[in-house]
Design an enzyme around this catalytic site. Structure first.
Site, mmCIF file in Angstrom:
data_model
loop_
_atom_site.group_PDB
_atom_site.id
_atom_site.type_symbol
_atom_site.label_atom_id
_atom_site.label_comp_id
_atom_site.label_asym_id
_atom_site.label_seq_id
_atom_site.Cartn_x
_atom_site.Cartn_y
_atom_site.Cartn_z
ATOM 1 N NE ARG A 83 -3.364 2.387 2.196
ATOM 2 C CZ ARG A 83 -3.410 2.998 3.659
ATOM 3 N NH1 ARG A 83 -2.677 3.091 4.749
ATOM 4 N NH2 ARG A 83 -4.101 4.525 3.123
ATOM 5 C CG HIS A 127 -1.473 9.323 3.497
ATOM 6 N ND1 HIS A 127 -1.736 7.560 3.917
ATOM 7 C CD2 HIS A 127 -0.946 9.327 4.941
ATOM 8 C CE1 HIS A 127 -1.146 7.503 5.179
ATOM 9 N NE2 HIS A 127 -1.029 8.663 5.458
ATOM 10 C CD GLU A 172 -5.181 7.267 9.471
ATOM 11 O OE1 GLU A 172 -4.945 8.529 10.035
ATOM 12 O OE2 GLU A 172 -4.689 5.966 9.899
ATOM 13 C CG ASN A 300 -5.864 3.116 8.718
ATOM 14 O OD1 ASN A 300 -5.703 2.237 7.420
ATOM 15 N ND2 ASN A 300 -4.890 4.354 8.113
ATOM 16 C CE1 TYR A 302 -0.229 2.919 13.710
ATOM 17 C CE2 TYR A 302 -2.611 3.847 12.294
ATOM 18 C CZ TYR A 302 -1.295 3.009 12.509
ATOM 19 O OH TYR A 302 -0.361 3.473 11.400
ATOM 20 C CD GLU A 387 -1.765 4.148 8.056
ATOM 21 O OE1 GLU A 387 -1.576 4.286 9.466
ATOM 22 O OE2 GLU A 387 -1.986 4.689 6.846
HETATM 23 C C1 PNW Z 1 -1.517 7.087 11.047
HETATM 24 N N1 PNW Z 1 -3.849 10.803 16.032
HETATM 25 O O1 PNW Z 1 -1.615 8.810 11.339
HETATM 26 C C2 PNW Z 1 -1.552 7.773 9.250
HETATM 27 O O2 PNW Z 1 -2.142 7.276 8.063
HETATM 28 C C3 PNW Z 1 0.435 7.247 9.232
HETATM 29 O O3 PNW Z 1 0.847 8.139 8.518
HETATM 30 C C4 PNW Z 1 0.816 7.591 9.855
HETATM 31 O O4 PNW Z 1 2.645 7.585 10.163
HETATM 32 C C5 PNW Z 1 0.317 6.477 11.433
HETATM 33 O O5 PNW Z 1 -0.812 6.093 10.896
HETATM 34 C C6 PNW Z 1 1.304 7.065 12.380
HETATM 35 O O6 PNW Z 1 0.865 7.719 12.737
HETATM 36 C C7 PNW Z 1 -2.119 9.238 12.587
HETATM 37 O O7 PNW Z 1 -3.650 11.642 16.582
HETATM 38 C C8 PNW Z 1 -1.513 10.119 12.838
HETATM 39 O O8 PNW Z 1 -5.373 10.244 16.432
HETATM 40 C C9 PNW Z 1 -2.227 11.136 13.988
HETATM 41 C C10 PNW Z 1 -3.456 10.002 15.021
HETATM 42 C C11 PNW Z 1 -3.957 8.872 14.534
HETATM 43 C C12 PNW Z 1 -3.578 8.771 13.119
#
Ligand code: PNW
Length: 486
Positions: A83, A127, A172, A300, A302, A387
């Site tokens: 991707r 992006h 996102e 995505n 995290y 992601e």
């Molecule tokens: C995502 N938050 O970013 C992005 O899609 C990527 O480009 C990035 O490198 C990756 O996650 C890691 O951060 C985010 O503050 C950035 O909630 C910030 C947030 C969430 C996702």
């Protein structure tokens, strides 16, 4: 916990897509090469005080020049999918009008190289790198930007559609809208809740119009979007905490899921935002466009958020007296609070479990919960984790190898969560680890490393970390090793 004492290897379905993900501004560099012109991220990164260490994406991983080496690396890891994102200001530098053939040629070469290595290309059209002229004309809070995005999508489809049958429109949109126009932590750095809500809608509209254009050009094309979704938990049993969770779920998740998959905005979110906007920017017919049928949904994931009701001014612990420590940084009117217009008073509570270098709680159960929720409450479509990954400080051994066991633990836990969601009936078809390479981590510059492959930014030398070898092994066996970590 999702890790059990199973002796059996945790196998994934046949044909599962195994990939890694990157984004143009984070890896390409070559920002003035072959006719590329500035995006909002070039402008933002070159504005003093915006990025840790005054880092910029000017060189990044030099992927624009080193893409062949990077594809070889992917092939060595056994990836069957990759991707990446297409840089709008590289292929249509003014954000409107003529295509820049030299820019398109880069993506043709990249895609050809991937196909020669039997790696499926999974391009994302946006992006976050909006051409600067479009921001100067009003940016995403302006309706015109949605139309420009649909034109750009058609332009890329025309150039690459002979090689690429699948597209992701946006990455996102929450970040683009609420970090870009609400908190100002991301480009273009504006701080206005009303603009952020308008931006969110025009991103949805642009997504829908682009999806229509892509499918008109190729009715067989796979078209989807990827949202950053969060598991949300209330800090305590009080109704006020539950209401805080409802609000944050509304602003993080449902404000995007509902227009895309139900053709409506959630009534409670509209109500929460009433002092800010009457949603006059939503025109007749818009929600039919935002709900243009897709062929898959990208997720995505995290971390999760644990949230609580506002605290009375002098209270130091949560009101139910459980002694839970509240997040001091977020309790103040920090810029993060401005990312939640109309709910700036909600408190984000510190994680009790382990956190990554981003301060994000490691909570793999939330990924299973999120996948199950999207499947059960929203759509029977195939899902992809577009992601998932973690930043940790590198642990460099004497021989120069990088033993990132914490990253392996993170990936293992989240893949076990994917497996359990599949067992529970979720049509999850693929997983993309963020990221192939250490890269430009937006406001954090190069200070946060998400890569499976280490990058020495002084020499551009790539060194696969232990997690890269671990992931290659997972791909080879199409599953996780049988022996589960405790
Ligand atoms: C995502 N938050 O970013 C992005 O899609 C990527 O480009 C990035 O490198 C990756 O996650 C890691 O951060 C985010 O503050 C950035 O909630 C910030 C947030 C969430 C996702």
């Amino acid at each position: 916990s999702t890790t059990s004492a199973d002796a059996e290897p945790l196998t994934f379905p046949a044909g599962f897509r195994w990939g890694t993900a990157t984004a143009a501004y984070q890896v390409e560099g070559a920002v003035a090469e072959d006719g590329r012109r500035p995006s909002i991220w070039d402008t933002f990164a070159h504005t003093p005080g915006k990025i840790t260490g005054a880092d910029t994406g000017d060189v990044a991983c030099d992927h624009y020049r080193r893409f062949s080496d990077d594809v070889r690396l992917m092939a060595e890891l056994g990836l069957n999918s990759y991707r990446f994102s297409v840089s709008w200001p590289r292929v249509q530098p003014d954000g409107a009008g003529a295509a820049n053939q030299a820019g398109l040629d880069f993506y043709r070469r990249l895609v050809d190289e991937l196909l020669e290595n039997e790696i499926e290309p999974w391009p994302t059209l946006y992006h976050w790198d909006l051409p600067q002229p479009l921001e100067d004309a009003g940016g995403w809070p302006d309706r015109e930007t949605a139309e420009r995005f649909a034109d750009y999508a058609a332009l890329v489809q025309q150039a690459l559609g002979d090689r690429v049958p699948r597209w992701t429109t946006l990455n996102e949109p929450w970040c683009s809208a609420f970090l870009g126009y609400g908190s100002g932590e991301h480009a273009p750095g504006r701080r206005d809740g009303r603009s952020a809500v308008q931006a969110a809608h025009h991103l949805m509209l642009g997504h829908g119009m682009a999806a229509q254009a892509l499918r008109a050009a190729d009715p067989a094309a796979d078209v989807g979007i990827t949202l950053n979704l969060y598991a949300i938990a209330a800090a305590g049993p009080h109704p006020e905490d539950a209401d805080a969770a409802r609000r944050i779920d509304g602003l993080a998740n449902r404000i995007f899921l509902d227009p895309i998959l139900r053709g409506e905005y959630p009534a409670d979110v509209v109500e929460d935002l009433r002092d800010l906007t009457g949603f006059e920017h939503v025109h007749d017919g818009d929600l039919a466009a935002t709900a243009t049928p897709l062929t898959y949904m990208g997720v995505n994931y995290y971390s999760r958020y644990v949230v609580a009701a506002p605290r009375p001014a002098s209270t130091a612990v949560s009101p139910d007296g459980d002694g839970r420590r509240l997040d001091g940084e977020h309790a103040a009117a920090s810029s993060f609070q401005l990312a939640w217009p109309g709910s700036e008073h909600v408190r984000f509570v510190d994680a009790e479990g382990p956190v990554t270098a981003m301060g994000w709680e490691v909570h793999p159960e939330g990924l299973a919960e999120t996948l199950l929720r999207v499947h059960r409450e929203y759509t029977p479509l195939p899902l992809y984790v577009m992601e998932n990954g973690a930043a940790f400080p590198d642990v460099v051994d004497g021989d120069g190898s990088i033993d990132d066991t914490d990253r392996i633990g993170y990936l293992d836990g989240h893949l076990a969560a994917c497996r359990s969601a599949i067992q529970a009936g979720v049509p999850l078809r693929g997983y993309f680890a963020w990221s192939l390479l250490d890269n430009f981590e937006w406001a954090h510059g190069y200070s946060k490393r998400f890569g499976l492959v280490h990058v020495d930014f002084a020499t551009q030398r790539r060194t696969p970390k232990a997690s890269a070898r671990w992931y290659a092994d997972v791909i080879r066996r199409n599953g996780l090793p049988g022996e589960r970590r405790p």
